[in-house]
Design a protein around this motif. Structure first.
Motif, mmCIF file in Angstrom:
data_model
loop_
_atom_site.group_PDB
_atom_site.id
_atom_site.type_symbol
_atom_site.label_atom_id
_atom_site.label_comp_id
_atom_site.label_asym_id
_atom_site.label_seq_id
_atom_site.Cartn_x
_atom_site.Cartn_y
_atom_site.Cartn_z
ATOM 1 N N LEU A 1 -131.328 -41.611 22.911
ATOM 2 C CA LEU A 1 -131.070 -41.671 21.472
ATOM 3 C C LEU A 1 -130.676 -43.089 20.909
ATOM 4 O O LEU A 1 -131.069 -43.488 19.850
ATOM 5 N N LYS A 2 -129.563 -43.690 21.685
ATOM 6 C CA LYS A 2 -129.071 -44.971 21.230
ATOM 7 C C LYS A 2 -130.281 -45.742 21.342
ATOM 8 O O LYS A 2 -130.366 -46.832 20.405
ATOM 9 N N GLU A 3 -131.037 -45.879 22.485
ATOM 10 C CA GLU A 3 -132.172 -46.862 22.440
ATOM 11 C C GLU A 3 -133.174 -46.583 21.392
ATOM 12 O O GLU A 3 -133.567 -47.609 20.802
ATOM 13 N N LYS A 4 -133.519 -45.454 20.868
ATOM 14 C CA LYS A 4 -134.256 -45.009 19.879
ATOM 15 C C LYS A 4 -133.836 -45.540 18.703
ATOM 16 O O LYS A 4 -134.783 -46.018 17.912
ATOM 17 N N ILE A 5 -132.547 -45.535 18.534
ATOM 18 C CA ILE A 5 -131.977 -45.588 17.074
ATOM 19 C C ILE A 5 -132.029 -47.541 17.150
ATOM 20 O O ILE A 5 -132.392 -48.128 16.047
ATOM 21 N N LYS A 6 -131.794 -47.924 18.024
ATOM 22 C CA LYS A 6 -131.959 -49.560 18.242
ATOM 23 C C LYS A 6 -133.249 -49.941 17.857
ATOM 24 O O LYS A 6 -133.188 -50.927 17.123
ATOM 25 N N GLU A 7 -133.961 -49.365 18.758
ATOM 26 C CA GLU A 7 -135.722 -49.775 18.386
ATOM 27 C C GLU A 7 -136.090 -49.703 16.986
ATOM 28 O O GLU A 7 -136.677 -50.498 16.277
ATOM 29 N N HIS A 8 -135.524 -48.559 16.365
ATOM 30 C CA HIS A 8 -135.855 -48.080 14.968
ATOM 31 C C HIS A 8 -135.217 -49.133 13.902
ATOM 32 O O HIS A 8 -135.953 -49.601 13.031
ATOM 33 N N ASN A 9 -134.092 -49.452 14.247
ATOM 34 C CA ASN A 9 -133.246 -50.584 13.460
ATOM 35 C C ASN A 9 -133.911 -51.779 13.525
ATOM 36 O O ASN A 9 -134.196 -52.605 12.484
ATOM 37 N N GLN A 10 -134.338 -52.249 14.704
ATOM 38 C CA GLN A 10 -135.041 -53.405 14.799
ATOM 39 C C GLN A 10 -136.496 -53.493 14.091
ATOM 40 O O GLN A 10 -136.755 -54.511 13.496
ATOM 41 N N ASP A 11 -137.171 -52.392 14.309
ATOM 42 C CA ASP A 11 -138.393 -52.261 13.538
ATOM 43 C C ASP A 11 -138.240 -52.426 11.927
ATOM 44 O O ASP A 11 -138.905 -53.015 11.231
ATOM 45 N N SER A 12 -137.232 -51.794 11.442
ATOM 46 C CA SER A 12 -136.794 -51.578 10.142
ATOM 47 C C SER A 12 -136.600 -53.065 9.549
ATOM 48 O O SER A 12 -136.732 -53.237 8.268
#
Length: 56
Positions: free
Chosen positions: A41-52
């Motif tokens: 979940l942390k990785e997914k959130i981190k990836e999402h924040n980088q994409d945004s």
């Protein structure tokens, strides 16, 4: 005098130890699964924040 024949209580102690070990392993497995889910979940959130941030 000492009791002759079978040792006292060894059968029950073995059963109890087996059950306690099973319980500990179950709890340990749940804890490991939880940490793995949180890592994912942390990785997914981190990836999402980088994409945004790149889209802005």
């Amino acid at each position: 005098m000492a009791k002759s024949g079978r040792p006292k209580n060894t059968k029950n102690k073995a059963k109890h130890a087996k059950l306690v070990d099973r319980k500990k392993n179950k709890l340990r497995q749940k804890q490991d699964e939880r940490t793995e889910r949180l890592k994912a979940l942390k990785e997914k959130i981190k990836e999402h924040n980088q994409d945004s941030t790149t889209n802005d």
